[in-house]
Design a protein around this motif. Structure first.
Motif, PDB file in Angstrom:
ATOM      1  N   UNK A 198       0.822  -1.213   0.000  1.00  0.00           N
ATOM      2  CA  UNK A 198       0.000   0.000   0.000  1.00  0.00           C
ATOM      3  C   UNK A 198       0.855   1.263   0.000  1.00  0.00           C
ATOM      4  N   UNK A 199       2.027   1.211  -0.627  1.00  0.00           N
ATOM      5  CA  UNK A 199       2.881   2.388  -0.697  1.00  0.00           C
ATOM      6  C   UNK A 199       2.287   3.479  -1.552  1.00  0.00           C
ATOM      7  N   UNK A 200       2.837   4.699  -1.494  1.00  0.00           N
ATOM      8  CA  UNK A 200       2.262   5.827  -2.257  1.00  0.00           C
ATOM      9  C   UNK A 200       2.276   5.614  -3.770  1.00  0.00           C
ATOM     10  N   UNK A 201       3.144   4.760  -4.279  1.00  0.00           N
ATOM     11  CA  UNK A 201       3.202   4.517  -5.726  1.00  0.00           C
ATOM     12  C   UNK A 201       2.370   3.314  -6.154  1.00  0.00           C
ATOM     13  N   UNK A 202       1.812   2.589  -5.211  1.00  0.00           N
ATOM     14  CA  UNK A 202       1.167   1.316  -5.519  1.00  0.00           C
ATOM     15  C   UNK A 202       0.053   1.449  -6.554  1.00  0.00           C
TER      16      UNK A 202
END
Length: 532
Positions: free
Chosen positions: A191-195
């Motif tokens: 769930x990272x910001x780039x996902x």
């Protein structure tokens, strides 16, 4: 109520419909794994059309009829880009890499294990997959990628460095400094910001792995994860980390493995042909929480997500027993919430199914194929709710004013319609049209279905609905039981007998995640063995 939910239990793969499975035969000349299998054969092509074309397409371009129902999309073999390798970044995989994928499958995805096929067939299948990787020159000439490039070689992997508290702490430092959290998130949940912005080499959306689930498409052992970090995954945003030291790569492996949820086993491979024992008891338990289930062995089978997402069940536990006259099958899986409505367009109920092949060998693991039908028992929570009180619009919107449809018997109370109430059929268009979802005389939350491939699912006539069942949810776990007589007079029913075996598969729908139709988690064909 939507008939669409009944149209397909699985995103079934129909390219093989009407095409009989090839008879086992001698394989062509092959070399040992990793040395170089031949490029293509008639046998391999036939096997590919039966087992693979439904997803990957007849030419292996990832455009099979089921591809629209799968996420991520099936791999396009024509470009020679293979996700799981033991070779350096940018190189082709070895034959052993490709054979490993056929044997292991891709845990968590719709790619099954092919260990049910003889090894000779797997090698023929691999040779055909290699033959599909073709580049076309400006003058129209075509050349196979595997024949153009140097023979790939696996990277050397030294001795494993064991997990220690200091190494795990160093692994977190490497995880953050290398930017792993940008895609996989600080806690490794994908769930990272780039996902949400990630795309593969074909421009299609893709998801970063959620490490807490313990699912690794190239194998779950620390050594497997080390190789993924070293080589990257071709065609995906996952890069190689061959620019960091060997020790830091092992530290990264052990940190990532430490993120796995406690008590959740790593799934190293998909399952096929697992034997599920169904012992003979004096009488079969026909309730989910019956005490007799404690004496019946449970078999855990990994689920394959046809539509990958952050929340999905990974394992279904199966128990089965018979008493010489009836069979009961109990399915258990984790689900943090209960969904039992089907009132609004955005509502989808929890559900589960057991599928029996009516042919041997069975057809495709989704819903069979022409000439190889399947008998499917499906339980849904909304049908179970209907047995006590039929939900209506007021259930979803309790504070809104609404026009009451007149009852044929008695006044309508505000809220759910009592199961004993009789609505005036003039106002029940679904029931009037014969929609089985609108059945007012339902006696069981299970439907008896039959299918011969994608788009062919049919509800058996009411007189042939002979499967009973019930579900119970407690503390984040569903337990659903299906019960039917071993033998049946119905032509589209599975015929079972003490001491015999049956090809069986399972599916689970999570309503909270929007599961419906082919968006679900499934298993490959397994073997149910009834005790004598």
């Amino acid at each position: 109520m939507r008939n669409a939910f009944l149209v397909a239990l699985v995103a079934s793969l129909a390219a093989s419909c009407g095409r009989p499975a090839p008879a086992p035969g001698p394989a062509g000349p092959v070399g040992p794994a990793g040395v170089g299998l031949p490029i293509g054969s008639a046998r391999g092509s036939e096997l590919f059309q039966v087992h693979c074309a439904a997803c990957h397409g007849p030419s292996g371009r990832g455009d099979g009829p089921a591809s629209v129902y799968l996420f991520p999309k099936p791999r396009d073999f024509s470009l020679g880009k293979f996700k799981v390798r033991t070779t350096k970044s940018g190189q082709l995989p070895t034959d052993q890499d490709l054979l490993g994928t056929l044997e292991r499958g891709m845990p968590g995805s719709a790619m099954p294990s092919f260990t049910h096929l003889p090894e000779a067939d797997r090698r023929e299948l691999l040779a055909h997959v290699k033959s599909l990787a073709v580049l076309e020159g400006e003058g129209g000439e075509k050349e196979n990628i595997f024949q153009m490039r140097a023979k790939p070689e696996a990277i050397p992997v030294g001795a494993d460095l064991p997990a220690t508290p200091d190494r795990v702490r160093r692994g977190r430092e490497v995880y953050l400094s290398s930017g792993c959290n940008a895609c996989h998130g600080d806690g490794g949940r994908g769930d990272g910001p780039s996902a949400a912005t990630l795309k593969d080499d074909w421009g299609l959306p893709t998801r970063p792995n959620d490490f807490t689930r313990g699912l690794y498409k190239g194998g779950s052992a620390p050594r497997d994860v080390y190789v993924r970090f070293t080589t990257g995954m071709t065609g995906t945003p996952m890069p190689s980390f061959d620019n960091i030291t060997d020790e830091d790569r092992w530290a990264l492996v052990h940190y990532v493995k430490s993120l796995e949820a406690a008590g959740r086993p790593s799934i190293a491979r998909q399952a096929s042909g697992v034997v599920i024992p169904a012992p003979r008891l004096p009488s079969v338990p026909d309730a989910p929480d019956a005490a007799d289930w404690a004496s019946v062995p449970a078999t855990e089978i990994p689920l394959m997500g046809l539509w990958q997402r952050s929340r999905a069940p990974d394992i279904v536990r199966v128990r089965a027993a018979h008493d010489g006259a009836r069979l009961s099958v109990l399915l258990e899986w984790e689900d943090p919430s209960v969904e039992g409505w089907a009132l609004r367009h955005e509502d989808y109920p929890d559900a589960a199914s057991v599928m029996f092949s009516l042919s041997d060998p069975p057809g495709h693991f989704t819903m069979g194929e022409r000439g190889k039908p399947c008998n499917i028992w499906q339980w849904r929570m909304d049908r179970q709710v209907d047995l006590t009180a039929r939900e209506d619009v007021e259930t979803a919107y309790p504070d809104m004013a609404s026009d009451d449809y007149p009852l044929a018997e008695g006044p309508k109370a505000h809220g759910p319609i009592p199961a004993t109430a009789r609505m005036d059929p003039t106002f029940l268009t679904g029931a009037g049209a014969g929609n089985p979802v609108s059945d007012l005389e339902r006696k069981t939350p299970v439907q008896d279905l039959v299918a011969v491939g994608f788009g062919t699912l049919e509800v058996q006539p009411e007189a042939q609905q002979n499967v009973r069942g019930q579900g119970a949810w407690n503390a984040g776990t569903w337990r659903v039981v299906f019960t039917r007589t071993l033998s049946s007079r119905e032509p589209n029913d599975a015929q079972l007998a003490a001491g015999a075996t049956a090809n069986v598969g399972f599916a689970v729908w999570d309503g909270a995640a929007g599961d419906r139709d082919g968006q679900k988690s499934v298993t490959f064909w397994q073997t149910l063995k009834l005790g004598k």
